[in-house]
Design a protein around this motif. Structure first.
Motif, PDB file in Angstrom:
ATOM      1  N   LEU A  74      15.657  18.053  12.562  1.00 27.75           N
ATOM      2  CA  LEU A  74      14.244  18.050  12.946  1.00 27.75           C
ATOM      3  C   LEU A  74      13.966  19.102  14.013  1.00 27.75           C
ATOM      4  N   GLU A  75      14.882  19.277  14.938  1.00 26.17           N
ATOM      5  CA  GLU A  75      14.707  20.309  15.969  1.00 26.17           C
ATOM      6  C   GLU A  75      14.630  21.696  15.337  1.00 26.17           C
ATOM      7  N   ALA A  76      15.420  21.941  14.304  1.00 23.82           N
ATOM      8  CA  ALA A  76      15.407  23.234  13.618  1.00 23.82           C
ATOM      9  C   ALA A  76      14.073  23.497  12.921  1.00 23.82           C
ATOM     10  N   LEU A  77      13.327  22.425  12.635  1.00 23.39           N
ATOM     11  CA  LEU A  77      12.019  22.569  11.996  1.00 23.39           C
ATOM     12  C   LEU A  77      10.893  22.708  13.020  1.00 23.39           C
ATOM     13  N   GLY A  78      11.235  22.697  14.294  1.00 29.88           N
ATOM     14  CA  GLY A  78      10.225  22.870  15.330  1.00 29.88           C
ATOM     15  C   GLY A  78       9.739  21.578  15.954  1.00 29.88           C
ATOM     16  N   PHE A  79      10.394  20.454  15.667  1.00 30.32           N
ATOM     17  CA  PHE A  79      10.005  19.183  16.271  1.00 30.32           C
ATOM     18  C   PHE A  79      10.635  19.046  17.653  1.00 30.32           C
ATOM     19  N   LYS A  80       9.898  18.451  18.556  1.00 35.31           N
ATOM     20  CA  LYS A  80      10.430  18.059  19.856  1.00 35.31           C
ATOM     21  C   LYS A  80      10.963  16.640  19.701  1.00 35.31           C
ATOM     22  N   VAL A  81      12.268  16.465  19.898  1.00 35.01           N
ATOM     23  CA  VAL A  81      12.934  15.207  19.570  1.00 35.01           C
ATOM     24  C   VAL A  81      13.399  14.503  20.844  1.00 35.01           C
ATOM     25  N   ARG A  82      13.235  13.184  20.860  1.00 37.00           N
ATOM     26  CA  ARG A  82      13.787  12.384  21.961  1.00 37.00           C
ATOM     27  C   ARG A  82      14.356  11.089  21.400  1.00 37.00           C
ATOM     28  N   TRP A  83      15.289  10.527  22.130  1.00 38.99           N
ATOM     29  CA  TRP A  83      15.944   9.277  21.753  1.00 38.99           C
ATOM     30  C   TRP A  83      15.629   8.230  22.805  1.00 38.99           C
ATOM     31  N   ALA A 161      11.118  17.230   2.221  1.00 38.79           N
ATOM     32  CA  ALA A 161       9.692  17.582   2.178  1.00 38.79           C
ATOM     33  C   ALA A 161       9.303  18.451   3.367  1.00 38.79           C
ATOM     34  N   LEU A 162       9.786  18.098   4.549  1.00 39.70           N
ATOM     35  CA  LEU A 162       9.454  18.876   5.746  1.00 39.70           C
ATOM     36  C   LEU A 162      10.057  20.278   5.688  1.00 39.70           C
ATOM     37  N   LYS A 163      11.270  20.382   5.167  1.00 39.60           N
ATOM     38  CA  LYS A 163      11.901  21.703   5.039  1.00 39.60           C
ATOM     39  C   LYS A 163      11.128  22.570   4.049  1.00 39.60           C
ATOM     40  N   ALA A 164      10.620  21.956   2.989  1.00 39.41           N
ATOM     41  CA  ALA A 164       9.826  22.713   2.022  1.00 39.41           C
ATOM     42  C   ALA A 164       8.529  23.202   2.653  1.00 39.41           C
ATOM     43  N   MET A 165       7.897  22.349   3.458  1.00 39.12           N
ATOM     44  CA  MET A 165       6.686  22.770   4.161  1.00 39.12           C
ATOM     45  C   MET A 165       6.990  23.929   5.100  1.00 39.12           C
ATOM     46  N   LYS A 166       8.123  23.854   5.792  1.00 36.48           N
ATOM     47  CA  LYS A 166       8.515  24.923   6.709  1.00 36.48           C
ATOM     48  C   LYS A 166       8.743  26.226   5.953  1.00 36.48           C
ATOM     49  N   ALA A 167       9.411  26.152   4.815  1.00 31.58           N
ATOM     50  CA  ALA A 167       9.713  27.352   4.026  1.00 31.58           C
ATOM     51  C   ALA A 167       8.449  28.034   3.540  1.00 31.58           C
ATOM     52  N   ALA A 168       7.398  27.255   3.288  1.00 33.41           N
ATOM     53  CA  ALA A 168       6.144  27.812   2.782  1.00 33.41           C
ATOM     54  C   ALA A 168       5.156  28.139   3.890  1.00 33.41           C
ATOM     55  N   ILE A 176       2.391  16.247  13.215  1.00 32.91           N
ATOM     56  CA  ILE A 176       3.206  15.172  12.643  1.00 32.91           C
ATOM     57  C   ILE A 176       4.044  14.512  13.733  1.00 32.91           C
ATOM     58  N   THR A 177       4.041  13.195  13.729  1.00 36.40           N
ATOM     59  CA  THR A 177       4.950  12.416  14.578  1.00 36.40           C
ATOM     60  C   THR A 177       5.852  11.590  13.670  1.00 36.40           C
ATOM     61  N   ILE A 178       7.130  11.567  13.996  1.00 35.95           N
ATOM     62  CA  ILE A 178       8.109  10.776  13.245  1.00 35.95           C
ATOM     63  C   ILE A 178       8.687   9.723  14.175  1.00 35.95           C
TER      64      ILE A 178
END
Length: 444
Positions: A74-83, A161-168, A176-178
């Motif tokens: 998710l970080e590679a797709l530009g999401f800011k991630v926290r646990w 799905a998110l990777k496909a959106m990123k590629a396009a 988007i929040t996950i």
């Protein structure tokens, strides 16, 4: 003459074909479809990797290990991630929260999307069902493994799905929040804490997509827009103990077991209504009755010639709406307090999953989903009867999110049972559906 006759007929046929042709994919959407196909091998390898990590709800290190695989993707797709760990207060693993902000500002990238899922399974380390394998005789299209369908397959659908959106380039202008919980199969309590991350995200969302396993019924792909509730109850009854020859008289009354039997039978005859089920899962009674610490069994002692002073029963309730839940609980309390002579009874209700009722906005969202299906050349998805499904996390955000879809993940069979399977061809198909739907929602 032949040419003169054929020309108008060919022109008419071409016009009719143009009128009946289905909607076309845009260039961006076509790129997303190709990206999903190109990602298929990597997606299946990811599925095998996370299925082979045991992440039973109570195996906290295992849930964290799944999180450690998903977070960098998710970080590679530009999401800011926290646990957000939860072990300190409810002995559960925690939540993975990832946020992709709209570069133009909050609320300026179309619909604000909330993607929901979970990383745990029902299979603890003690289970004999531990590894991902391809099912023989399925031409490589069916795999089995713990949580392969519910819902590690859904996690892979979401990421694909998110990777496909990123590629396009479609992800760049999406908000988007996950929220991926670590304890969906046995959530911690109180839920206002264990589901706090999800609820707070729901308050900021316009659409929720829950990537739980999808279903196919009668050869038709389904979608759900509602979920039934799930909560548990426990009844404890008391009576005056003594010699059985004196039962039913004014001093000894009816005993605890007759009181419990009265209550359960009145539940059976007085509670029924559409959409409601209520199960009795365990009954104990006698001179003593003790439940084990995990509430999965117990012990009782007694003699046939002794009036039993104690009895208990536990079960669950499932409803179509929270109003139905409140109404049912009230009726159960009335039944419980109408005691037989010389007996007593109490009922308690434990926290569970609320209901997610159907809404007009959800029906409209299914319409948008079926426009995506048409563009992909897929048959429309039908709305599944909520009586055929269980409870889930999306119900916690239903009061705040106008519309949501349940079951946007992979398809398979046998969820929660050893031998659970996933249909591997469903993963790219669902990823394409969700990539296009999220893209279109982010533009409206």
């Amino acid at each position: 003459m032949t040419k003169l006759v054929l020309a108008p007929l060919l022109a008419l046929a071409a016009a009719c074909s143009a009128q009946t042709a289905g909607p076309k994919l845009t260039a961006v959407e076509a790129t997303m479809v190709r990206a999903v196909d190109a990602e298929k091998s990597a997606s299946l390898a990811l599925l095998e990797r996370i299925v082979d990590i045991n992440s039973g709800t109570m195996n906290l290190p295992g849930v964290v290990a799944v999180k450690d695989v998903i977070s960098p993707q998710l970080e590679a797709l530009g999401f800011k991630v926290r646990w957000n760990p939860m072990e300190a207060f409810d002995k559960r693993a925690g939540d993975l929260v990832a946020e992709h902000a709209c570069p133009a500002g909050a609320g300026k990238c179309g619909k604000r999307l909330l993607l929901i899922g979970h990383m745990d399974t029902v299979f603890e380390p003690s289970s004999s069902f531990q590894k991902y394998t391809i099912v023989p005789g399925t031409n490589g299209n069916v795999a089995t493994g713990p949580g392969v369908n519910d819902m590690k397959g859904g996690l892979v659908v979401m990421l694909s799905a998110l990777k496909a959106m990123k590629a396009a380039g479609a992800l760049d202008m999406a908000e988007i929040t996950i929220v991926l919980s670590g304890d969906e199969e046995a959530h911690g309590e109180p839920t206002d804490l264990s589901r706090r991350d999800m609820i707070e995200a729901g308050k900021r969302a316009d659409v929720a997509l829950e990537f739980e396993n999808n279903s196919r019924i009668g050869g038709k792909d389904m979608i759900r827009i509602s979920r039934r509730s799930s909560l548990s109850w426990r009844i404890e009854t008391t009576g005056v103990s003594g010699h059985s020859s004196q039962i039913f008289n004014d001093h000894f009354g009816y005993g605890a077991i007759y009181e419990l039997t009265r209550i359960l039978d009145q539940f059976r005859t007085q509670l029924p209504e559409h959409g409601l089920t209520y199960n009795v899962g365990m009954v104990l009674g006698g001179a003593t009755a003790t439940v084990n610490p995990t509430n999965t069994g117990g012990s009782a002692t007694g003699k046939s010639n002794v009036i039993p002073p104690t009895a208990l029963a536990s079960g669950d309730i499932r409803t179509l709406s929270n109003d139905q839940t409140e109404r049912t609980e009230a009726r159960m309390r009335v039944i419980v307090r109408d005691h037989l002579p010389k007996t007593g009874a109490t009922i308690t209700f434990n926290e569970g999953y609320p209901a997610m009722a159907e809404t007009d906005a959800a029906h409209a969202l299914v319409g948008q989903l079926n426009e995506v299906n048409a563009a992909l050349g897929l048959a429309p998805q039908e709305i599944m009867d909520p009586m055929l499904g269980g409870a889930g996390d999306i119900a916690f955000v239903a009061p705040y999110v106008p519309a949501g879809l349940v079951g946007t993940g992979a398809m398979g069979e046998g969820a929660h049972a050893e031998g659970e399977t996933v249909f591997l061809d469903s993963i790219p198909r669902e990823a394409k559906r969700m990539a296009l739907l999220m893209y279109r929602l982010s533009k409206t």
